[in-house]
Each structure stands twice: as structure tokens, then as C-alpha cells.
Design an enzyme around this catalytic site. Structure first.
Site, mmCIF file in Angstrom:
data_model
loop_
_atom_site.group_PDB
_atom_site.id
_atom_site.type_symbol
_atom_site.label_atom_id
_atom_site.label_comp_id
_atom_site.label_asym_id
_atom_site.label_seq_id
_atom_site.Cartn_x
_atom_site.Cartn_y
_atom_site.Cartn_z
ATOM 1 N N GLY A 1 0.791 -1.361 0.069
ATOM 2 C CA GLY A 1 -0.128 0.005 0.053
ATOM 3 C C GLY A 1 0.879 1.243 0.132
ATOM 4 O O GLY A 1 0.599 2.245 0.605
ATOM 5 N N LYS B 1 -5.278 -0.590 11.023
ATOM 6 C CA LYS B 1 -6.813 -0.781 10.965
ATOM 7 C C LYS B 1 -7.338 -0.375 9.644
ATOM 8 O O LYS B 1 -6.969 0.049 8.969
ATOM 9 C CB LYS B 1 -7.347 0.158 12.161
ATOM 10 C CG LYS B 1 -7.040 1.657 11.805
ATOM 11 C CD LYS B 1 -7.645 2.549 12.707
ATOM 12 C CE LYS B 1 -9.302 2.801 12.446
ATOM 13 N NZ LYS B 1 -9.429 4.321 12.331
ATOM 14 N N ASP C 1 -2.217 0.733 17.020
ATOM 15 C CA ASP C 1 -3.333 1.713 17.365
ATOM 16 C C ASP C 1 -2.515 2.887 17.390
ATOM 17 O O ASP C 1 -1.887 3.032 18.411
ATOM 18 C CB ASP C 1 -4.003 1.412 18.628
ATOM 19 C CG ASP C 1 -5.295 2.085 18.972
ATOM 20 O OD1 ASP C 1 -4.792 3.486 18.896
ATOM 21 O OD2 ASP C 1 -6.152 1.698 19.215
ATOM 22 N N HIS C 2 -2.565 3.841 16.545
ATOM 23 C CA HIS C 2 -1.640 5.016 16.518
ATOM 24 C C HIS C 2 -1.729 5.690 17.872
ATOM 25 O O HIS C 2 -0.845 6.648 18.284
ATOM 26 C CB HIS C 2 -1.579 5.711 15.215
ATOM 27 C CG HIS C 2 -2.728 6.565 15.355
ATOM 28 N ND1 HIS C 2 -4.103 6.401 14.811
ATOM 29 C CD2 HIS C 2 -2.673 8.052 15.442
ATOM 30 C CE1 HIS C 2 -4.683 7.482 14.887
ATOM 31 N NE2 HIS C 2 -3.959 8.665 15.180
ATOM 32 N N HIS D 1 -9.190 3.325 19.621
ATOM 33 C CA HIS D 1 -8.343 4.492 20.435
ATOM 34 C C HIS D 1 -9.164 4.605 21.721
ATOM 35 O O HIS D 1 -8.319 4.890 22.536
ATOM 36 C CB HIS D 1 -8.326 5.655 19.464
ATOM 37 C CG HIS D 1 -8.001 5.769 18.295
ATOM 38 N ND1 HIS D 1 -7.039 4.838 17.753
ATOM 39 C CD2 HIS D 1 -8.368 6.164 16.945
ATOM 40 C CE1 HIS D 1 -6.784 4.749 16.405
ATOM 41 N NE2 HIS D 1 -7.743 5.637 15.881
HETATM 42 C C1 BG6 Z 1 -7.968 7.473 12.816
HETATM 43 C C2 BG6 Z 1 -9.409 7.508 12.207
HETATM 44 O O1 BG6 Z 1 -7.814 6.367 13.439
HETATM 45 O O2 BG6 Z 1 -7.764 8.486 13.998
HETATM 46 C C3 BG6 Z 1 -9.870 8.749 11.725
HETATM 47 O O3 BG6 Z 1 -9.722 6.779 11.205
HETATM 48 C C4 BG6 Z 1 -9.316 9.992 12.542
HETATM 49 O O4 BG6 Z 1 -11.046 9.119 11.259
HETATM 50 C C5 BG6 Z 1 -7.955 9.851 13.258
HETATM 51 O O5 BG6 Z 1 -9.517 11.157 12.206
HETATM 52 C C6 BG6 Z 1 -7.799 10.544 14.403
HETATM 53 O O6 BG6 Z 1 -6.425 10.539 14.821
HETATM 54 P P1 BG6 Z 1 -5.741 12.091 15.561
HETATM 55 O O7 BG6 Z 1 -4.308 11.261 15.717
HETATM 56 O O8 BG6 Z 1 -5.507 12.829 14.610
HETATM 57 O O9 BG6 Z 1 -6.409 12.021 16.743
#
Ligand code: BG6
Length: 490
Positions: free
Chosen positions: A12, A148, A177-178, A240
Site C-alpha cells: 500500500g 486498522k 493503534d496509533h 483508540h
Molecule cells: C483514525 C481515524 O484512526 O484516527 C480517523 O480513522 C481520525 O477518522 C483519526 O481522524 C484521528 O487521529 P488523531 O491522531 O488525529 O487524533
């Protein structure tokens, strides 16, 4: 070693995530000396590209986010492109040859990190081919990183997991899971377990409720197609938000071992009170943004966005109350909320402590302000402690004061990005900040009931919140009926 060697294969590689997050993060690891020259990156995708064109893309993506640097050419020279059809065994065999050559050329000792940044239906076939065509049979390690969405519900996640597990063992799998890579999410543990003034109070004797908000100002943008089948509950809550709950609620682990921490998180998720279908709407509120005008700018309602059904039942906002039925937390609600097109872009955790048994001081005729511990996840990174102190007027009055600590207010550039940390952790073999299958399974099971009820019972009142607001009024009602209110954030 602290400078791991590996070939990283990104499936990807022509996608958005690679461009926005992965290339810049690997570049920062490179600039910071976290990785040496002993690495190669192979971009894989369906689109035919030459390695030269691919390198140009890489350079553009890192130059956007970093100051132009003389190192960028050397960095980009480590990148290769391999067009690949996921169903075609031959192209995996070609990829295998390429990886073999790169192993030698860059002295990477057979270490391979396979990063799947693609739609989940490809995870199974890719994992299968990686194993069966021998791409994982080397003298070094092989690890699989998965983005994800990890399934659409418990059943599909389980199926996906079984496909992947047929080729990789649990300890080779890194589910991203970032949020777990964010500085202040990682800090939850330290704040809790390294401070004598918090840990003894961190329970239902002293905490009245916990509020977690992750609000966004943007709408769904170009992701209508994905979002229609996901909604906020699958996009943000299942992963998250529930991960943050687990970190806030877990017992102190016996050590900082990945297995210990993850098993404490699993215990929290097991203690979550599961909802019956009848209870869903008592505990959870859904919302969808309508069209509006903000600062003379017309904003589309969710139903008018690209690839969205004009009568869409998809929620773009969720708030809910979680109860953790264990000794520590019985009776303490964890309120969570998240949504698109809200007032601010902010992620914050607010821990509200219980009122004192007796109030001796007046605060403009009101009770003393409750003590709050605010953990600012983003955009600010820091903590604020709300206390009460004497007012300088000689009377028996108190006034709320704040102790503030902001960790990114000085030199922002020093905080690594979430993806930067996570890629590095994976190269070092540290899975602490990745989700174990047991966590994924339990959070899907919890979320499934809610998603099913909402799919069955179409929302009659959508759209029900305005852009730039904090969600539908029912979300306030959720706390109101418990005698609480959302504390302002941002
Ligand atoms: C992602 C979602 O996992 O997290 C998005 O798919 C969302 O929809 C994003 O905008 C939010 O991440 P962060 O780091 O900007 O809070």
C-alpha cells in the site's frame, strides 16, 4: 542493539498513510540516528511505478514535513518499488528475490518488517503468500504490522486473525493503534504509577468520574466510502477510546514487560459491563453533523459528503458511559465521546475527584471546585491539576487555581510522532504499544452490541448536531442524569 537493521516492505506504498505518516516517520528515524544506513524500504502496490518514480514521491512526502535536507537523496536511495498483484504467486517469488538481494546489499541480516497499509480483505492472502512463498524464511526476524480497520465486527476480526495467525505467530504480529504511540497516552502509565500522590487515590473511593474526549473539527473528507461502513463507533471507539480507558483503569503491572501490561489491559476489558440491547440507548448516544455556515464558509452536512448515502444512518459522533465492574472501579462512570466537525481538535482526559465530606469555604456561594486532573493528549501535551487555594481577601473563601505543565510548548519538534515511535518499537521487537488479539476481540464484542442496535433502529433525528458544537444535547443528558456535566476542553 539500538540501531536495528531491516528491510521494511510496505504494502500500500502508493496510499495516503505511506505518504503522510510512514515515509516522514522513517525519515525522522534516519535523521535522528535511530536507524543507520543498514536498511532498505520496498514499496509494494498495484500501480506500476519505477523505483526512480517512487523515490521522487518519497522525497516529496518528506520534504513537505521536514526542512529540506541534504540527506534526503541518500535516504531515498534506500527505497525500491515492486509492483505486485496480491493473488499472484509469481510476483511474490520476484519480491522474494528482491528482498534476498537487498538483505545482502544493506547487510540487514534477514530481518524483515512487513507493513500492511491496505484494505483488510488483502491481509489474509498477503500473509499466506509471505509464508508459503518463503519470504519469511530467513535467518533474521520477520514481523507483520497491520493497520486498522482490523475487521468490521468480532466475527470478521476473528476470521481475519485466523488467516493471519496461519502464517505468523502472535508475537510476530503488531496491530497498530496509533493512539498508543502518542507521547501523552504513553504518559498515562507514568503519571499513575510513578506518583505517590495519584496512585493511592486512583479508585472509587476518591474518583467520581473520568471523562475522555477526542474531538475533531474536520468532517469525513474523502473517506465517505470507508466511513459509511464504519461510523464513529468502529472508527474511534472500538480502538483508540477503549485503549485509553484500559490504560486509565488497569492495575499496576508487575513489570513493564509487554506481556504484563497487555494482560492488565485485557483484565479491564473483561471487567467492562456489557450492555443488553435494551440498555444501549441508556448508555450511548449517537450523532450526525448537519450542514452549517462557519466563518462565512459553508460546510456540508454528513449526508451531502462524497460517497455518502443521502439518508445515511451512520453516526459521526458517539458519547457513552462505560462501567468497569471490578473492585477498584465499581460505581465510577467512564464517559467517552468522540466526533467529527466538533468545536475543537482536541484529545483530553479529565479525572474528576470526589467532593470533600464537608465544605468550610465559600466560593461565591458555591461549593469548592472539585479537584480535576487533566491529561492533555493533543494538540497540547501536558497535565493540569485543578486545586483550591485561599483567596487573598482575608475571608474564608477559596478560589480555584491551576498547576500547569506543558511538555510540548517549548521545542515541539522534539516529540517524536506516534508512527515514528511505533515503527521503531516494532523494529526493536517491543510490542507493548501494540494491541494484543485478546484486546481487539474484547473491544469488538463490547462495541458489536451497540453497532447492531444502531443498525437495526435507524436514527430518527439525524442530522442532530451542528458543526462547531460539542455534539447533540443528548450527550449532555447522559451525564446530567448522573449529576455530572462535561468539563470544558481545549
Ligand atoms: C483514525 C481515524 O484512526 O484516527 C480517523 O480513522 C481520525 O477518522 C483519526 O481522524 C484521528 O487521529 P488523531 O491522531 O488525529 O487524533
Amino acid at each position: 542493539t539500538s540501531t536495528p537493521k531491516a528491510v521494511i516492505v510496505i504494502f500500500g506504498a502508493t496510499g495516503d498513510l505511506a505518504k503522510r505518516k510512514l515515509f516522514p516517520s522513517i525519515y525522522r528515524l534516519y535523521l535522528n540516528g535511530k536507524i543507520s544506513e543498514d536498511f532498505a524500504i520496498v514499496g509494494v502496490g498495484r500501480t506500476p511505478f519505477t523505483s526512480e518514480e517512487f523515490r521522487e514521491n518519497v522525497k516529496r512526502s518528506v520534504n513537505n514535513s521536514e526542512e529540506v535536507d541534504h540527506k534526503v537523496d541518500t535516504f531515498a536511495s534506500h527505497f525500491y518499488y515492486h509492483p505486485l498483484d496480491v493473488e499472484n504467486v509469481e510476483s511474490f517469488l520476484e519480491l522474494k528475490d528482491l528482498l534476498g538481494n537487498l538483505d545482502e546489499q544493506y547487510d540487514t541480516e534477514g530481518n524483515r518488517l512487513f507493513y500492511l497499509a491496505m484494505a483488510p480483505q488483502f491481509f489474509g492472502p498477503i500473509a499466506d503468500n509471505l509464508k508459503n512463498q518463503g519470504l519469511t524464511s530467513t535467518n533474521g526476524w520477520s514481523r507483520l504490522v497491520i493497520e486498522k480497520p482490523f475487521g468490521h465486527d468480532y466475527e470478521s476480526a476473528k476470521e481475519l486473525n485466523e488467516q493471519i495467525r496461519a502464517a505468523f505467530t502472535e508475537d510476530q504480529i503488531y496491530r497498530i493503534d496509533h493512539y498508543l504511540g502518542k507521547e501523552m497516552v504513553q504518559n498515562i502509565e507514568v503519571i499513575r504509577f510513578a506518583n505517590a500522590i495519584f496512585e493511592p487515590l486512583w479508585n472509587n473511593h476518591y474518583i467520581s468520574n473520568i471523562q475522555i474526549t477526542s474531538s475533531e473539527t474536520l468532517g469525513v473528507e474523502d473517506r465517505g466510502r470507508y466511513y459509511e461502513s464504519s461510523g464513529a463507533i468502529r472508527d474511534m471507539i472500538q480502538n483508540h477510546m477503549m485503549q485509553m480507558v484500559a490504560l486509565l483503569a488497569m492495575e499496576p503491572p508487575i513489570s513493564l514487560d509487554a506481556a504484563e501490561i497487555r494482560s492488565e489491559k485485557v483484565k479491564v476489558l473483561r471487567a467492562l459491563r456489557s450492555l443488553s440491547e435494551q440498555e444501549v440507548n441508556d448508555y450511548f448516544v449517537r450523532g450526525q453533523y448537519g450542514k452549517s455556515v462557519i466563518n462565512d464558509q459553508e460546510l456540508l452536512g454528513y449526508r451531502e459528503e462524497k460517497s455518502v448515502d443521502p439518508e445515511s444512518n451512520t453516526e459521526t459522533f458517539v458519547s457513552g458511559k462505560l462501567m468497569i465492574d471490578n473492585f477498584r472501579w465499581a460505581g465510577v462512570p467512564f464517559y467517552i465521546r468522540t466526533g467529527k466537525r466538533m468545536k475543537v481538535k482536541s484529545t483530553e482526559i479529565i479525572v474528576q475527584f470526589k467532593d470533600l465530606p464537608m465544605n468550610l469555604y465559600f466560593n461565591k456561594g458555591e461549593n469548592v471546585h472539585p479537584n480535576l486532573l487533566v491529561i492533555h493528549i493533543q494538540p497540547d501535551e501536558g497535565i493540569t491539576l485543578h486545586l483550591n487555594a485561599k483567596k487573598g481577601d482575608g475571608l474564608a473563601t477559596s478560589t480555584p487555581i491551576k498547576l500547569n505543565y506543558c511538555s510540548n510548548c517549548g521545542d515541539k519538534l522534539n516529540t517524536p510522532e506516534a508512527y515514528e515511535r511505533l515503527i521503531y518499537d516494532c523494529m526493536l521487537g517491543d510490542s507493548t504499544n501494540f494491541t494484543h488479539w485478546d484486546e481487539v476481540a474484547l473491544s469488538w464484542k463490547f462495541v458489536d452490541t451497540i453497532a447492531q442496535v444502531w443498525e437495526k433502529e435507524k436514527a430518527q433525528n439525524f442530522p442532530n448536531y451542528e458543526s462547531g458544537s460539542m455534539g447533540p444535547k443528548e450527550s449532555d443528558g447522559l451525564l446530567d442524569k448522573d449529576g455530572f456535566h462535561w468539563w470544558p476542553i481545549g
